[in-house]
Each structure stands twice: as C-alpha cells, then as structure tokens.
Design a protein around this motif. Structure first.
Motif, short mmCIF file in Angstrom:
data_model
loop_
_atom_site.label_atom_id
_atom_site.label_comp_id
_atom_site.label_asym_id
_atom_site.label_seq_id
_atom_site.Cartn_x
_atom_site.Cartn_y
_atom_site.Cartn_z
N LEU A 79 4.35 -45.25 -33.83
CA LEU A 79 4.20 -43.33 -34.52
C LEU A 79 3.25 -42.07 -33.55
O LEU A 79 1.81 -43.43 -33.68
N SER A 80 3.53 -41.64 -32.81
CA SER A 80 2.35 -41.40 -31.51
C SER A 80 2.50 -40.74 -31.48
O SER A 80 3.41 -39.48 -32.09
N PRO A 82 1.86 -36.77 -28.78
CA PRO A 82 2.20 -36.42 -27.37
C PRO A 82 0.56 -35.84 -26.92
O PRO A 82 0.49 -34.93 -28.23
N PRO A 83 0.27 -35.95 -25.89
CA PRO A 83 -1.05 -34.75 -25.41
C PRO A 83 -0.59 -33.44 -26.15
O PRO A 83 -2.39 -32.97 -26.55
N SER A 84 0.80 -32.77 -25.30
CA SER A 84 0.83 -31.18 -26.47
C SER A 84 0.58 -31.35 -27.52
O SER A 84 1.25 -30.11 -28.37
N GLY A 85 0.79 -32.60 -28.39
CA GLY A 85 1.20 -32.29 -30.23
C GLY A 85 -0.25 -31.95 -31.22
O GLY A 85 -1.11 -31.97 -29.98
N LYS A 86 0.57 -32.21 -32.08
CA LYS A 86 -0.59 -31.75 -32.95
C LYS A 86 -1.16 -32.86 -33.88
O LYS A 86 -0.20 -33.71 -34.41
N VAL A 87 -1.92 -33.80 -34.11
CA VAL A 87 -2.31 -34.50 -34.58
C VAL A 87 -2.25 -34.26 -36.41
O VAL A 87 -2.30 -33.59 -36.76
N ILE A 88 -1.67 -35.95 -37.17
CA ILE A 88 -0.82 -35.59 -38.30
C ILE A 88 -2.78 -35.33 -39.13
O ILE A 88 -3.55 -36.36 -39.13
N THR A 89 -2.92 -34.46 -40.14
CA THR A 89 -3.87 -34.41 -41.17
C THR A 89 -2.51 -34.14 -42.52
O THR A 89 -1.68 -33.54 -42.70
N GLY A 131 -10.85 -34.51 -25.92
CA GLY A 131 -10.20 -34.52 -24.70
C GLY A 131 -8.30 -34.75 -24.61
O GLY A 131 -8.07 -35.59 -25.82
N ALA A 132 -8.62 -34.25 -24.04
CA ALA A 132 -7.47 -34.40 -24.11
C ALA A 132 -6.19 -35.59 -23.77
O ALA A 132 -7.04 -36.46 -23.47
N HIS A 133 -5.60 -36.72 -24.32
CA HIS A 133 -5.15 -37.57 -25.04
C HIS A 133 -3.47 -37.69 -25.68
O HIS A 133 -3.20 -36.82 -26.61
N TYR A 134 -3.65 -39.01 -25.86
CA TYR A 134 -1.87 -39.02 -26.79
C TYR A 134 -3.05 -40.08 -28.26
O TYR A 134 -3.76 -40.91 -27.39
N TYR A 135 -2.16 -40.32 -29.31
CA TYR A 135 -3.08 -40.13 -30.67
C TYR A 135 -1.61 -41.40 -30.75
O TYR A 135 -0.79 -40.82 -30.87
N VAL A 136 -2.01 -42.62 -31.10
CA VAL A 136 -1.09 -43.72 -31.42
C VAL A 136 -1.40 -43.87 -32.83
O VAL A 136 -2.42 -44.35 -33.69
N TYR A 137 -0.92 -43.40 -33.64
CA TYR A 137 -0.99 -42.76 -35.62
C TYR A 137 -0.42 -44.30 -36.56
O TYR A 137 -1.71 -44.92 -36.65
N GLU A 138 -0.04 -44.76 -35.50
CA GLU A 138 0.24 -46.27 -36.73
C GLU A 138 0.94 -46.96 -35.58
O GLU A 138 2.40 -46.68 -34.93
N LEU A 139 0.84 -48.52 -35.30
CA LEU A 139 2.02 -49.58 -34.84
C LEU A 139 1.65 -50.89 -34.98
O LEU A 139 0.60 -51.05 -36.13
N TYR A 164 -5.27 -42.62 -27.49
CA TYR A 164 -7.10 -42.95 -28.67
C TYR A 164 -6.07 -43.45 -29.32
O TYR A 164 -5.92 -43.22 -30.14
N LEU A 165 -6.47 -43.81 -30.64
CA LEU A 165 -6.29 -44.28 -31.99
C LEU A 165 -7.81 -45.49 -32.97
O LEU A 165 -8.95 -45.21 -32.64
#
Length: 202
Positions: A79-80, A82-89, A131-139, A164-165
């Motif tokens: 579950l990730s 993307p760089p343009s997305g909003k991080v889950i909180t 910074g701009a990145h993609y976030y791996v929330y769960e792997l 980033y994770l």
C-alpha cells in the motif's frame, strides 16, 4: 512472480488483502504495541484486521495498491502513497469518504488502543520526510521474493522519486538496505522505536 496494480472494488477483495496484512503483521512490534492488551488478548488479531480493512479501503481511494501473485495465489501486497498523494493520517482517513467507517471502528476499540493509534499518527506526521517522494505505508510478503518484486515494481513506477517508509522491526533493516534504502534518525513513540528509511540516492 507477477505484480498487478489493483483497483479494489469489492468487500471480498478488501477482506482478502486485510487478512494477508493481518497475518504478516501479527508479530510486528508496532502492531503489538498499538493493539495487544492482556485483558483482551483474544481480540488482538481481529483488532488488527479491522484496522487493516480501514487502511485497504483508504488506499483503494487515495493511494496505490500493488499485489504480488505466484500463479493465482496472492503472496504479497504494497500500500503506497504516490508523490502527488496525501499521506495517510487519522485525519485524512476521516475526511476521505471513510468518516462513518472510521467512527464505527473507533467506537469498537478500547480507549488505550485509540490513544496509541493517534499517538502513532501524530508522530509519523511530525517526522515525515518533507521532500517529494513516494511513501510505502505497508509492505507484506508471505512468499520469498514477493517483497523484493513489489519494491522493484514501485521503484520503477515512481522512477525519479525516492522511497520513504518506517519500520519497527529491526529484522527488516537488511532487506530494505538491499532495496537501496538507508536509515534516518530513529523516532520514539512512548518507548517504541521506529526506524524511518529513505532511498540512499535521493
């Protein structure tokens, strides 16, 4: 190993991914810290499953879901954001069409669990890479090679952006280092150590 970008639409698909994630994270230090309570040990697995269902439903709407298959068998997922997305909180879940589902979940959880969920959410948000990145929330992976295949697919999909994770499991550090990530300064959440990591070539 085949990697598929999934558009999760049915309750059965949500439940299937939540079950896979629950199995993979039962012994994870973060999830044990958030959800395990001696007084309700019999609810530990179902508490994680309910949390994972909310997470899958969120990423089906606001992120990306990758699935790894060995033949027809689901053996891993990522579950990730993307760089343009909003991080889950906690806040973003409640404001992304899942308010009532999230409210029902919180009403079913004991107060100590709710407090710890919000403590993690607040700490993750405060420490999150700016910074701009993609976030791996769960792997998660239940078959050798699935985790690597998922990380490689994500790196190609988001080429040009660092990954980033966070992990609470020291056993994961070697795997993520092999995937090209390096450890950032640790974060402490009420005695629980989290280890943020980011692509070394950012």
């Amino acid at each position: 190993m085949k990697i598929v970008e999934k558009k999760i639409t049915s309750p059965e698909e949500v439940s299937g991914l939540a079950s896979l994630l629950t199995t993979a994270f039962l012994d994870d230090p973060l999830f044990r810290w958030m959800f395990f309570d001696e007084k309700r040990a019999d609810r530990y697995q179902s508490d994680i499953f309910n949390f994972m269902e909310i997470s899958v439903r969120y990423y089906a709407k606001a992120g990306d879901i990758l699935c790894a298959y060995d033949g027809d068998e689901l053996v891993g997922t990522c579950l990730s954001t993307p760089p343009s997305g909003k991080v889950i909180t906690a806040k973003s879940v409640a404001t992304n069409g899942l308010l009532w589902a999230y409210a029902r979940y919180l009403l079913s959880a004991p107060l100590p669990v709710i407090r710890r969920i919000f403590a993690v959410s607040d700490r993750f948000e405060a420490f999150h890479y700016n910074g701009a990145h993609y976030y791996v929330y769960e792997l998660c992976s239940v078959r050798k090679g699935a985790g690597t295949a998922l990380m490689q697919y994500a790196a190609e999909k988001y080429k040009g952006y660092p990954c980033y994770l966070e992990t609470s499991n020291v056993d994961n550090l070697h795997f993520y280092a092999k995937c090209g990530l390096e450890q950032l300064p640790e974060m402490d959440i009420e005695g629980l150590t989290m280890m943020p990591m980011i692509s070394a070539d950012r």
